[in-house]
Design a protein around this motif. Structure first.
Motif, PDB file in Angstrom:
ATOM      1  N   ALA A 208       0.854  -1.188   0.000  1.00  0.00           N
ATOM      2  CA  ALA A 208       0.000   0.000   0.000  1.00  0.00           C
ATOM      3  C   ALA A 208       0.883   1.229   0.000  1.00  0.00           C
ATOM      4  CB  ALA A 208      -0.926   0.010   1.219  1.00  0.00           C
ATOM      5  N   PHE A 209       0.565   2.179  -0.866  1.00  0.00           N
ATOM      6  CA  PHE A 209       1.309   3.435  -0.903  1.00  0.00           C
ATOM      7  C   PHE A 209       0.701   4.438   0.062  1.00  0.00           C
ATOM      8  CE2 PHE A 209       3.077   1.815  -4.825  1.00  0.00           C
ATOM      9  CZ  PHE A 209       4.381   2.287  -4.753  1.00  0.00           C
ATOM     10  N   ILE A 210       1.589   5.176   0.736  1.00  0.00           N
ATOM     11  CA  ILE A 210       1.192   6.188   1.710  1.00  0.00           C
ATOM     12  C   ILE A 210       1.648   7.531   1.177  1.00  0.00           C
ATOM     13  CG2 ILE A 210       1.249   6.802   4.149  1.00  0.00           C
ATOM     14  CD1 ILE A 210       0.423   3.884   3.594  1.00  0.00           C
ATOM     15  N   SER A 211       0.715   8.425   0.851  1.00  0.00           N
ATOM     16  CA  SER A 211       1.103   9.723   0.295  1.00  0.00           C
ATOM     17  C   SER A 211       0.114  10.794   0.737  1.00  0.00           C
ATOM     18  CB  SER A 211       1.144   9.671  -1.240  1.00  0.00           C
ATOM     19  OG  SER A 211      -0.138   9.380  -1.763  1.00  0.00           O
ATOM     20  N   SER A 212       0.534  12.045   0.617  1.00  0.00           N
ATOM     21  CA  SER A 212      -0.315  13.188   0.953  1.00  0.00           C
ATOM     22  C   SER A 212       0.108  14.371   0.097  1.00  0.00           C
ATOM     23  CB  SER A 212      -0.185  13.535   2.439  1.00  0.00           C
ATOM     24  OG  SER A 212       1.112  14.029   2.723  1.00  0.00           O
TER      25      SER A 212
END
Length: 434
Positions: A208-212
């Motif tokens: 899972a990619f975690i971005s903001s």
């Protein structure tokens, strides 16, 4: 007599049960569940089931991967029938039916929705160009994918595109995560490896990619058969943090032997800005909620959301980017009712959202069936039936546990067993004496 016994043992060991899967449209317009060869869809906007239009009659064997594209305009499904089906979600017509040489284990859709990639059990990733799919007059395509990259004889367990679409990330049974530059012309192959993320001690089961907005490139989270979730700077391959979720969920014991199988992380799902990660674990009746701090590159446990009313151990989880609900499904392709309908169980957790704009942590709770959006009609379509007995839940949990162990953990054979297997190998049979 001995050979027959060993052959029967191998057949039993290698029986693979496919877990039920769930996928949520990015705007929660549709909820999709696959179990066995069944693909079930529900339209949350008009409150009805979706009829799929496929000239070839749908999947013929267990589905192993389902996925919506970033905008939700495309949906893809693939599995043991060696077919990858690509659907237009406006009409739910199958616009591509792609033939694979081997059984398909995972798939992903590029961020620009121009390409669909899928991996087979031999460790090869293929790419399909879908840029002309919106031509209404074009006949249904039955074609093959073009080889993109490969892992050497290792089952690829998960495919993901990075949030910016620059990389394609592949995870495999041999503990590896490979980050590859996705080329401008992918039909010519992907030859530039950016990094390897190495550190897991068992198969990698999910990514899972975690971005903001503040961290557009983001980080990568991975789950594994070693009962951990790990956080990576995927561009460099650096391991940033490790969360031993099995121990923190109370699933590991101090007297556990080294050769005992750890509870695997079966799925991960992150909120839209990545501050929360839901974790499904093989033996956990519910989900674990993690906090990801992008500024400090750390993972920490927020809480375990337990489901105590029934034996519910999720086999797949998913969420939209716009609604704070986490959708979960439990089921297995071997689980049937008396009328031979494949059974699945759907549950929903509310409060699965980012809390960057609030000072109070949102309340996390498991919804009753009557509180689920569209309630009974949705459950009737996605589950196969409304009422599912407790015995069926326990059967599903054990079936999926056995399936993951047989599919992903490398088999160990005694010297006697290896000699027996050599006698049945085609390359040995075809050799002629010197």
């Amino acid at each position: 007599m001995e050979d027959n016994h060993m052959e029967e043992h191998d057949q039993k060991l290698e029986t693979e049960v496919a877990p039920a899967l769930i996928a949520v449209h990015p705007n929660q317009k549709f909820i999709s569940v696959s179990i066995g060869s069944d693909l079930r869809l529900f339209n949350l906007q008009d409150g009805s089931g979706v009829t799929l239009l496929d000239e070839n009659g749908g999947h013929k064997d267990s589905i192993r991967s389902i996925r919506y594209s970033k905008s939700g305009q495309l949906f893809a499904s693939a599995g043991d029938d060696k077919l990858v089906k690509i659907w237009d979600t406006n009409s739910w017509r199958c616009i591509y039916s792609v033939v694979s040489e081997k059984r398909v284990t995972s798939l992903a859709i590029s961020c620009d929705e121009m390409f669909v990639c899928f991996a087979d059990k031999f460790g090869v990733v293929y790419v399909v160009d879908v840029r002309d799919y919106n031509n209404e007059n074009r006949a249904l395509v039955n074609t093959k994918g073009v080889p993109l990259l490969s892992h050497y004889c290792s089952i690829i367990t998960r495919l993901e595109f990075s949030p910016d679409g620059k990389y394609i990330v592949t995870a495999d049974r041999d503990f590896k995560i490979r980050v590859t530059l996705f080329p401008k012309e992918p039909l010519s192959g992907a030859h530039e490896i950016q990094s390897f993320c190495l550190g897991h001690t068992e198969f990698v089961s999910c990514l899972a990619f975690i971005s903001s907005q503040d961290y557009p490139q983001g980080l990568l989270a991975s789950g594994s058969g070693d009962s951990t979730v790990r956080l990576w700077d995927y561009a460099s391959g650096s391991l940033l943090d490790t969360c031993d979720v099995g121990a923190k969920a109370g699933l590991l014991h101090s007297n556990q032997k080294q050769d005992e199988i750890l509870p695997s992380v079966t799925d991960l799902c992150a909120t839209s800005n990545g501050s929360r990660i839901a974790v499904a674990i093989q033996s956990l009746p519910g989900i674990m909620l993690l906090k990801c701090n992008l500024s400090s590159n750390t993972l920490s446990v927020i809480k375990v959301v337990s489901i105590t009313a029934e034996t519910f151990i999720p086999t797949s989880i998913g969420a939209s980017s716009s609604v704070p609900l986490l959708w979960m499904v439990m089921g297995a392709s071997s689980l049937q009712s008396n009328n031979f309908a494949l059974l699945a169980r759907v549950r929903v957790v509310s409060g699965f959202s980012d809390n960057s704009s609030v000072t109070v942590e949102p309340e996390i709770s498991v919804l009753d069936d009557k509180e689920i959006p569209r309630g009974e009609p949705l459950l009737q379509i996605l589950q196969g039936k409304l009422s599912i007995g407790e015995e069926a839940f326990s059967t599903a949990a054990e079936a999926v546990k056995t399936s993951m162990r047989n599919l992903l953990i490398k088999k160990q054979y005694s010297a006697e067993r290896r000699e027996f297997r050599k006698r049945g190998r085609n390359d040995k049979k075809n050799q002629t004496p010197a």
